[in-house]
Write a protein that holds these residues in place. Structure first.
Motif, PDB file in Angstrom:
ATOM      1  N   GLN A  22      38.912  40.185  39.213  1.00 32.30           N
ATOM      2  CA  GLN A  22      40.169  39.876  38.538  1.00 32.30           C
ATOM      3  C   GLN A  22      41.280  40.840  38.930  1.00 32.30           C
ATOM      4  N   LEU A  23      40.930  42.044  39.363  1.00 33.24           N
ATOM      5  CA  LEU A  23      41.933  43.041  39.727  1.00 33.24           C
ATOM      6  C   LEU A  23      42.459  42.886  41.152  1.00 33.24           C
ATOM      7  N   ILE A  24      41.801  42.075  41.968  1.00 39.07           N
ATOM      8  CA  ILE A  24      42.236  41.913  43.359  1.00 39.07           C
ATOM      9  C   ILE A  24      43.687  41.439  43.434  1.00 39.07           C
ATOM     10  N   PRO A  25      44.126  40.426  42.650  1.00 36.80           N
ATOM     11  CA  PRO A  25      45.545  40.041  42.704  1.00 36.80           C
ATOM     12  C   PRO A  25      46.484  41.185  42.287  1.00 36.80           C
ATOM     13  N   THR A  26      46.060  42.002  41.329  1.00 30.78           N
ATOM     14  CA  THR A  26      46.873  43.142  40.913  1.00 30.78           C
ATOM     15  C   THR A  26      47.013  44.135  42.056  1.00 30.78           C
ATOM     16  N   TYR A  27      45.916  44.372  42.756  1.00 31.92           N
ATOM     17  CA  TYR A  27      45.960  45.278  43.901  1.00 31.92           C
ATOM     18  C   TYR A  27      46.882  44.727  44.990  1.00 31.92           C
ATOM     19  N   ALA A  28      46.802  43.430  45.230  1.00 34.36           N
ATOM     20  CA  ALA A  28      47.664  42.807  46.243  1.00 34.36           C
ATOM     21  C   ALA A  28      49.127  42.926  45.835  1.00 34.36           C
ATOM     22  N   ALA A  29      49.437  42.701  44.559  1.00 27.60           N
ATOM     23  CA  ALA A  29      50.815  42.817  44.083  1.00 27.60           C
ATOM     24  C   ALA A  29      51.301  44.252  44.188  1.00 27.60           C
ATOM     25  N   ARG A  35      57.405  49.882  45.011  1.00 26.34           N
ATOM     26  CA  ARG A  35      57.096  51.164  44.401  1.00 26.34           C
ATOM     27  C   ARG A  35      56.337  52.037  45.395  1.00 26.34           C
ATOM     28  N   PRO A  36      56.707  53.321  45.524  1.00 30.60           N
ATOM     29  CA  PRO A  36      56.022  54.199  46.491  1.00 30.60           C
ATOM     30  C   PRO A  36      54.541  54.361  46.131  1.00 30.60           C
ATOM     31  N   LEU A  37      53.721  54.372  47.162  1.00 34.96           N
ATOM     32  CA  LEU A  37      52.277  54.544  46.989  1.00 34.96           C
ATOM     33  C   LEU A  37      51.843  55.702  47.872  1.00 34.96           C
ATOM     34  N   SER A  38      51.190  56.686  47.241  1.00 30.75           N
ATOM     35  CA  SER A  38      50.700  57.816  48.030  1.00 30.75           C
ATOM     36  C   SER A  38      49.216  57.997  47.761  1.00 30.75           C
ATOM     37  N   ILE A  39      48.521  58.340  48.817  1.00 33.82           N
ATOM     38  CA  ILE A  39      47.084  58.576  48.734  1.00 33.82           C
ATOM     39  C   ILE A  39      46.840  59.996  49.220  1.00 33.82           C
ATOM     40  N   ALA A  40      46.270  60.798  48.337  1.00 33.08           N
ATOM     41  CA  ALA A  40      45.994  62.210  48.632  1.00 33.08           C
ATOM     42  C   ALA A  40      47.249  62.920  49.131  1.00 33.08           C
ATOM     43  N   GLY A  41      48.394  62.588  48.530  1.00 36.60           N
ATOM     44  CA  GLY A  41      49.650  63.238  48.870  1.00 36.60           C
ATOM     45  C   GLY A  41      50.355  62.670  50.082  1.00 36.60           C
ATOM     46  N   VAL A  42      49.771  61.681  50.746  1.00 35.62           N
ATOM     47  CA  VAL A  42      50.387  61.062  51.917  1.00 35.62           C
ATOM     48  C   VAL A  42      50.959  59.714  51.495  1.00 35.62           C
ATOM     49  N   THR A 178      32.563  53.445  52.074  1.00 29.61           N
ATOM     50  CA  THR A 178      33.754  52.656  52.378  1.00 29.61           C
ATOM     51  C   THR A 178      34.172  51.815  51.180  1.00 29.61           C
ATOM     52  N   VAL A 179      33.216  51.192  50.522  1.00 28.50           N
ATOM     53  CA  VAL A 179      33.530  50.381  49.338  1.00 28.50           C
ATOM     54  C   VAL A 179      34.111  51.266  48.240  1.00 28.50           C
ATOM     55  N   ALA A 180      33.505  52.423  47.995  1.00 27.68           N
ATOM     56  CA  ALA A 180      34.006  53.332  46.968  1.00 27.68           C
ATOM     57  C   ALA A 180      35.408  53.826  47.312  1.00 27.68           C
ATOM     58  N   ALA A 181      35.642  54.147  48.571  1.00 27.96           N
ATOM     59  CA  ALA A 181      36.970  54.606  48.992  1.00 27.96           C
ATOM     60  C   ALA A 181      38.014  53.503  48.842  1.00 27.96           C
ATOM     61  N   ALA A 182      37.630  52.266  49.158  1.00 31.25           N
ATOM     62  CA  ALA A 182      38.566  51.147  49.024  1.00 31.25           C
ATOM     63  C   ALA A 182      38.939  50.925  47.562  1.00 31.25           C
ATOM     64  N   ILE A 183      37.988  51.043  46.664  1.00 31.89           N
ATOM     65  CA  ILE A 183      38.295  50.877  45.239  1.00 31.89           C
ATOM     66  C   ILE A 183      39.116  52.062  44.735  1.00 31.89           C
ATOM     67  N   LEU A 185      41.172  53.742  46.381  1.00 28.90           N
ATOM     68  CA  LEU A 185      42.505  53.633  46.963  1.00 28.90           C
ATOM     69  C   LEU A 185      43.491  53.010  45.969  1.00 28.90           C
ATOM     70  N   PHE A 186      43.013  52.052  45.174  1.00 26.34           N
ATOM     71  CA  PHE A 186      43.878  51.372  44.233  1.00 26.34           C
ATOM     72  C   PHE A 186      43.816  51.940  42.822  1.00 26.34           C
ATOM     73  N   HIS A 187      43.044  52.995  42.665  1.00 30.33           N
ATOM     74  CA  HIS A 187      42.898  53.574  41.334  1.00 30.33           C
ATOM     75  C   HIS A 187      44.105  54.443  41.024  1.00 30.33           C
ATOM     76  N   PRO A 188      44.762  54.213  39.911  1.00 25.68           N
ATOM     77  CA  PRO A 188      45.917  55.055  39.569  1.00 25.68           C
ATOM     78  C   PRO A 188      45.454  56.441  39.124  1.00 25.68           C
ATOM     79  N   TRP A 189      45.899  57.457  39.782  1.00 19.46           N
ATOM     80  CA  TRP A 189      45.516  58.832  39.418  1.00 19.46           C
ATOM     81  C   TRP A 189      46.579  59.358  38.528  1.00 19.46           C
TER      82      TRP A 189
END
Length: 189
Positions: A22-29, A35-42, A178-183, A185-189
């Motif tokens: 159910q969260l896949i559409p939210t991730y796509a949106a 809105r800026p998206l940064s991963i590990a400060g990048v 890889t699966v854990a990293a992909a999930i 990636l979209f987790h709000p920290w």
């Protein structure tokens, strides 16, 4: 005991998989938004995010279908594991007769040697299987604990996946990571 473990873990895992789908559409949106998206400060460039968002939007149905196929394969694998477990119990119950039957095929003068070899093989193989299963359990428990402490969604599913895939040489841990990293990636920290 096995039925109880499967019963108590299957329900949360199915719930987590349904939530993830159910969260896949939210991730796509989120990827498609400005809105800026940064991963590990990048910071991830907008064009790359939009391409990823379009890909997920366009192929979401395919991804869901493939996920359903994977779920069916997982259920099939669980059934296979249960079947192997039942067969293992049956074979262990008949181990003495099977051993006598195999030794009977060896010439009499080599019976002692054949018994020694069989004992050594049984000991080494048993240690290997126990070590692999222990490693899978340790990886699964550590993964669930780490993902939970990090506050990552679907920690139980990801930990179970890591434990099971630990049994697959070389590729399994890479896929689980890889699966854990992909999930994540979209987790709000």
């Amino acid at each position: 005991a096995i039925v109880a473990v499967v019963t108590f873990t299957a329900t949360p895992i199915v719930r987590e998989l349904r939530d993830l789908a159910q969260l896949i559409p939210t991730y796509a949106a989120e990827l498609s938004s400005d809105r800026p998206l940064s991963i590990a400060g990048v910071e991830i460039p907008g064009e790359l995010r939009q391409q990823a968002g379009r890909f997920i939007s366009e192929h979401g149905a395919d991804l869901a279908e493939q996920s359903a196929r994977v779920a069916i394969r997982v259920v099939s694998a669980v059934v296979d594991v249960v079947l192997v477990f039942v067969l293992a119990i049956y074979l262990l119950g008949s181990a003495g007769r099977i051993r006598e039957w195999v030794i009977a095929w060896v010439p009499r003068r080599y019976h002692d040697l054949a018994e020694d070899i069989e004992d050594d093989l049984g000991h080494v193989f048993g240690q290997y299987v126990r070590a692999q299963l222990l490693l899978a359990v340790i990886i699964g428990v550590v993964s669930v604990t780490a993902y939970s402490l990090l506050g990552l969604r679907h920690a139980l599913f990801l930990g179970l996946l890591a434990g099971i895939l630990e049994l697959v040489p070389i590729v399994g841990p890479i896929v689980a990571g890889t699966v854990a990293a992909a999930i994540a990636l979209f987790h709000p920290w």
